[in-house]
Design a protein around this motif. Structure first.
Motif, PDB file in Angstrom:
ATOM      1  N   ILE A  94     -39.587  51.995 -32.795  1.00 58.66           N
ATOM      2  CA  ILE A  94     -40.836  51.417 -32.284  1.00 58.66           C
ATOM      3  C   ILE A  94     -40.588  50.008 -31.755  1.00 58.66           C
ATOM      4  N   LEU A 132     -47.547  54.362 -28.847  1.00 55.95           N
ATOM      5  CA  LEU A 132     -47.401  53.745 -30.165  1.00 55.95           C
ATOM      6  C   LEU A 132     -48.183  54.506 -31.220  1.00 55.95           C
ATOM      7  N   HIS A 152     -46.550  46.703 -30.796  1.00 57.78           N
ATOM      8  CA  HIS A 152     -45.428  47.537 -31.253  1.00 57.78           C
ATOM      9  C   HIS A 152     -44.638  46.829 -32.360  1.00 57.78           C
TER      10      HIS A 152
END
Length: 438
Positions: free
Chosen positions: A49, A77, A7
């Motif tokens: 994110i 993701l 991420h």
């Protein structure tokens, strides 16, 4: 731990894209909707994110529970990433008919994230602590803002708000409020109660306790009130909500400043960036109070005082995220590669994995670039200063990305490709333990 690390790597990629698009905006390059793509690349891409990765790692650790689903954490993701890229390209290219498709895809990715973390949090035994309560509110704000976001994307193609008596401008204000002050800053404030004490080796005491009590009650109420007031054009409700938000952020600026002042550990890049964030919080609050008392529903005051968007976005949110990443990424890599060797051979410390000189350089570039952007909002030389500030920020992004990328490339067993593509191995890692072993 590869899942949150993945991420962070993807988020840094969006940070670079957002910086480049922002630089194009500063020089007047691109379509009229390019600024909107810029905002989403930075907030949905870099910041959100990063939040997704951080919650995936730290909720189980802090709460002493097991993540509900590692598979969902991986899937979320790529759904968000593909949706965001498509959404940004559609905005930049003027292909508005594609925005509902990619906007909905991006929202689905965030809903997967919310579901996964919510299912994880409900397994906590006993009463939630202050960080867990903040995270629970943040998840609710994520759902609300994405629902409005999908509606706004559809409204590009087919009128959604006019038939129900709402203004698109007001819905955008509510959406931005739920995103910035709701999902993002609620997460940031909750995390700082843990990170600010953990990495200064201090505890909340004295006035800190009273400030925390006010913030954790008043702040989420303020977000709901400000978002609702802006949505329906109710000035008094928005004003009350805005003042509660300002009070909550002001409280955190004091709490964080006191933790940094009392720190019991050597200064690190993380603490340096938290210092900038604490100062930026106080400055943003002082600049915004008179504006939100006057007219908190006007579009020009969405992010506080006119021209204070960079102070909030980069000074507060940006520096907290940057500082946190300077610890999280080396920490994950260190645990992956060196923790099992501890006691058997000489291994580097976590702070030895990155280059201190590059960390100092990107701090200077981000700080000077941010100051230039803030001043540009208040001076007739705005275009020149904004361009100069944008160049410094992009340079800071490059230095920061190189520094964090080097940590993964040099010390992670499978390097950057192994982080991004599960199952890929590059063989034996580079042996760097002979360099400055402590």
């Amino acid at each position: 731990m590869t899942v949150p690390l993945r991420h962070f790597v993807v988020a840094i990629g969006f940070l670079f894209l957002g910086g480049v698009v922002g630089l194009a905006n500063a020089f007047g390059i691109g379509s009229g909707l390019l600024p909107l793509a810029h905002i989403h690349l930075l907030l949905a891409g870099w910041v959100c994110i990063t939040i997704m990765g951080a919650m995936t790692q730290f909720v189980p650790v802090w709460s002493g529970i097991t993540l509900h689903s590692r598979r969902l954490a991986t899937v979320q993701l790529w759904i968000v990433g593909i949706g965001l890229v498509g959404f940004a390209v559609a905005l930049a290219g003027g292909w508005l008919r594609l925005t509902p498709i990619f906007g909905t895809l991006m929202a689905i990715g965030f809903w997967v994230f919310v579901y996964n973390i919510a299912r994880t949090l409900i397994t906590v035994k006993g009463r939630y602590d202050v960080t867990e309560r903040h995270f629970a509110f943040a998840l609710a704000f994520f759902v609300a803002l994405t629902l409005l976001g999908v509606a706004l994307a559809v409204d590009f193609v087919r009128p959604v708000f006019t038939p129900v008596g709402l203004s698109r401008v007001d819905v955008v204000s509510a959406h931005a409020t739920l995103a910035i002050y709701g999902a993002v800053l609620t997460t940031v404030l909750g995390a700082l109660y843990q990170l600010g004490t953990m990495f200064t080796q201090t505890d909340l005491h004295g006035i800190d306790t009273y400030l925390q009590r006010f913030e954790e009650v008043g702040y989420p109420i303020g977000v709901v009130a400000l978002a609702t007031g802006r949505l329906v054009g109710h000035v008094v409700l928005a004003r009350v909500g805005g003042l509660l938000i300002l009070g909550g952020i002001g409280c955190m600026s004091i709490v964080l400043a006191r933790r940094l002042y009392e720190t019991q550990v050597p200064w690190t890049p993380m603490l340096s960036r938290y210092t900038v964030a604490a100062v930026a919080m106080a400055a943003w609050v002082l600049a915004t109070v008179p504006v939100w008392i006057g007219d908190p529903v006007a579009p020009v005051t969405r992010f506080g005082a006119p021209g204070a968007a960079h102070l909030l976005g980069l000074g507060v949110i940006g520096f907290v995220v940057l500082g946190t990443i300077y610890h999280i990424v080396p920490f994950i890599v260190w645990v992956h590669h060196y923790s099992d060797r501890l006691g058997d051979e000489a291994v580097p410390m976590i702070d030895d994995l990155y280059d201190d000189r590059l960390a100092a350089l990107d701090l200077g570039l981000f700080t000077l670039g941010g100051l230039a952007l803030v001043v540009a909002d208040w001076t007739p030389l705005s275009s020149l200063l904004a361009g100069f500030g944008g160049l410094l920020i992009v340079a800071g992004i490059l230095v920061f990305s190189w520094n964090m990328g080097s940590v993964i490339r040099t010390h992670s067993p499978n390097g950057l490709v192994g982080v991004l593509v599960p199952g890929v191995s590059r063989g034996s890692p580079t042996d760097t333990t002979s360099e400055d072993p402590r």
